[in-house]
Write an enzyme that holds these catalytic residues in place. Sequence first.
Site, PDB file in Angstrom:
ATOM      1  CE  LYS A 277      -4.014  -1.734   2.568  1.00 48.12           C
ATOM      2  NZ  LYS A 277      -5.003  -1.513   1.498  1.00 48.12           N
ATOM      3  NE  ARG A 351     -10.987  -9.643  -2.299  1.00 46.70           N
ATOM      4  CZ  ARG A 351     -11.293  -8.729  -3.210  1.00 46.70           C
ATOM      5  NH1 ARG A 351     -11.607  -9.105  -4.443  1.00 46.70           N
ATOM      6  NH2 ARG A 351     -11.305  -7.450  -2.898  1.00 46.70           N
TER       7      ARG A 351
HETATM    8  N1  BES Z   1      -8.308  -3.633   4.257  1.00 48.33           N
HETATM    9  C1  BES Z   1      -8.394  -3.224   2.914  1.00 48.33           C
HETATM   10  C2  BES Z   1      -9.664  -2.433   2.603  1.00 48.33           C
HETATM   11  C3  BES Z   1      -9.682  -1.008   3.084  1.00 48.33           C
HETATM   12  C4  BES Z   1      -8.911  -0.047   2.483  1.00 48.33           C
HETATM   13  C5  BES Z   1     -10.537  -0.633   4.086  1.00 48.33           C
HETATM   14  C6  BES Z   1      -8.968   1.261   2.899  1.00 48.33           C
HETATM   15  C7  BES Z   1     -10.612   0.675   4.490  1.00 48.33           C
HETATM   16  C8  BES Z   1      -9.834   1.627   3.904  1.00 48.33           C
HETATM   17  C9  BES Z   1      -8.382  -4.441   1.991  1.00 48.33           C
HETATM   18  O1  BES Z   1      -7.622  -5.497   2.408  1.00 48.33           O
HETATM   19  C10 BES Z   1      -7.822  -3.974   0.694  1.00 48.33           C
HETATM   20  O2  BES Z   1      -6.673  -3.623   0.682  1.00 48.33           O
HETATM   21  N2  BES Z   1      -8.614  -4.002  -0.360  1.00 48.33           N
HETATM   22  C11 BES Z   1      -8.192  -3.562  -1.632  1.00 48.33           C
HETATM   23  C12 BES Z   1      -8.744  -4.508  -2.646  1.00 48.33           C
HETATM   24  C13 BES Z   1      -8.193  -4.298  -4.022  1.00 48.33           C
HETATM   25  C14 BES Z   1      -6.732  -4.664  -4.080  1.00 48.33           C
HETATM   26  C15 BES Z   1      -8.987  -5.159  -4.999  1.00 48.33           C
HETATM   27  C16 BES Z   1      -8.715  -2.135  -1.839  1.00 48.33           C
HETATM   28  O3  BES Z   1      -9.831  -1.848  -1.416  1.00 48.33           O
HETATM   29  O4  BES Z   1      -7.972  -1.331  -2.379  1.00 48.33           O
HETATM   30 MN    MN Z   2      -5.582  -5.295   1.792  1.00 44.48          MN
END
Ligand code: BES
Ligand code: MN
Length: 495
Positions: A277, A351
């Site tokens: 990230k 997931r």
């Molecule tokens: N934990 C995150 C989702 C999230 C991100 C919640 C920001 C709250 C604020 C999750 O694991 C994630 O990183 N999801 C990705 C999925 C994508 C790679 C398809 C996302 O939402 O960017």
């Molecule tokens: Mn994630």
Amino acid sequence: MEFSIKQGNPEKLKSGCVVVGVFEGGKLSTSAQALDKAAKNVLSDLIAQGDISGKAASTLLLHKLPGVAAERVLLVGLGKANQLDNKTSLDILRATFTALNGTPAKEATLFLIDESIGKSAEWVIKQAVFTAAEQAFRADGMKSKPSKAATLKQINIATLEKPAAALKQALDQATATVQGINLAKTLGNLPGNICTPSYLASKALALSKEHKSIKTTVLEEKDMQKLGMGSFLSVTRGSEQPAKLITLEYYGADKKHKPIVLVGKGITFDTGGISLKPGAEMDEMKYDMCGAASVLGTLQAIAGMGLKINVVGVIPTCENMPSGAATKPGDIVTSMSGQTIEILNTDAEGRLILCDALTYSAKFNPDTVIDIATLTGACVVALGHIASGLFANEEKLAQELLAAGEQSHDRAWQLPLWEDYQPLLDSNFADMANIGGRMGGTITAACFLARFTKDYRWAHLDIAGTAWKSGKEKGSTGRPVPLLTQYLINRTNGK
Ligand code: BES
Ligand code: MN
Ligand code: ZN
């Protein structure tokens, strides 16, 4: 903080502060009229002078009114009598407790339910308890000089008429729910270096020590290996912390009744893994275990109430870290269900741990399975910080959860789980990919989970936007403990 319900006359009750309402235009509520009469029209005079407007959520604090036993009187504006919607009612409650917390009163008596602000007296009682607890909650326990605890310790909900038994029950349910909300908040706010998977496991074990009705089991990585949880284990590969699969079994009813299984995402820190990230606000990924925290909080709440229902909590928990051993984009893993997954983005890890936990949940022969997860940033884009995203493979279940959200003011909004979205998860090399592209990210994440929940009634709550607040108010909200607890209460009542 203690709560009670009592009947009494506002002028006669000995109290640190008695709270009564005034409508816009200066019409006094019944309890305010009683005070006005006892205090020889002081309130009517103040209205005539323009000191009291009655505007919704305005407050005026008065001291030592003649003929009134309470040390203080707090007048709260109720706005226009016919415009008391839920939002205004909550504004009124918030203003009430803000004003009370500005006084040295240790105890207060609220005459607010006779005027039926909000949906119903039960609704007002629950929201009053939630609001009082919200304002009393402190998140700075790790500062070397934490802030002082709130002075207000005792809150009496007062009525002019004898309170119905249902009101007492609503109060007891709300106070137990607050215990669960506070547990979820405390766990959510803890940093990732303290709140590790092992820490969550120790908290789950502590919960079963506190409540004999809860039995906790913790599975280790070698157990998960035996179960074939290749998807879950792929997420923890880059971490030094051991992953845990926690189950908490609460049998409040005869064991012949099938349990409701709550599955909570417990990523104690989500760096994104090799699909790292960006740095900004990455600290907030300590909240990626708020689904798990809401499961623990809900079990705390229902065990505290002694709710006559069977509930199982399942918590897959690990960290998502990059390292030489970490899973790489393109890696293919086999889930416990036997379905293979091409991991195109290691940041779509929630997931991957949930699918194995969902397959595992079938072993409890569930009546219903509900998973709760901070799953997608896309859900925050779609619904903001107001509603959680809701999906279900049965419409009746969706409606029950939406209703519980309204009742507890912890609302959700339903999104489609149509088959038409499924092809977005196609992979050339495995049964499915773990991402479905940029569009409809919340929906494709739910579609992924749906491939593992075909054998039972199932709902999914995406709490990415609702589990915590960012910015100046940064902190865990304890959501969706109120929604889940209300749903379980409704299920015991045969609703
Ligand atoms: N934990 C995150 C989702 C999230 C991100 C919640 C920001 C709250 C604020 C999750 O694991 C994630 O990183 N999801 C990705 C999925 C994508 C790679 C398809 C996302 O939402 O960017
Ligand atoms: Mn994630
Ligand atoms: Zn995550």
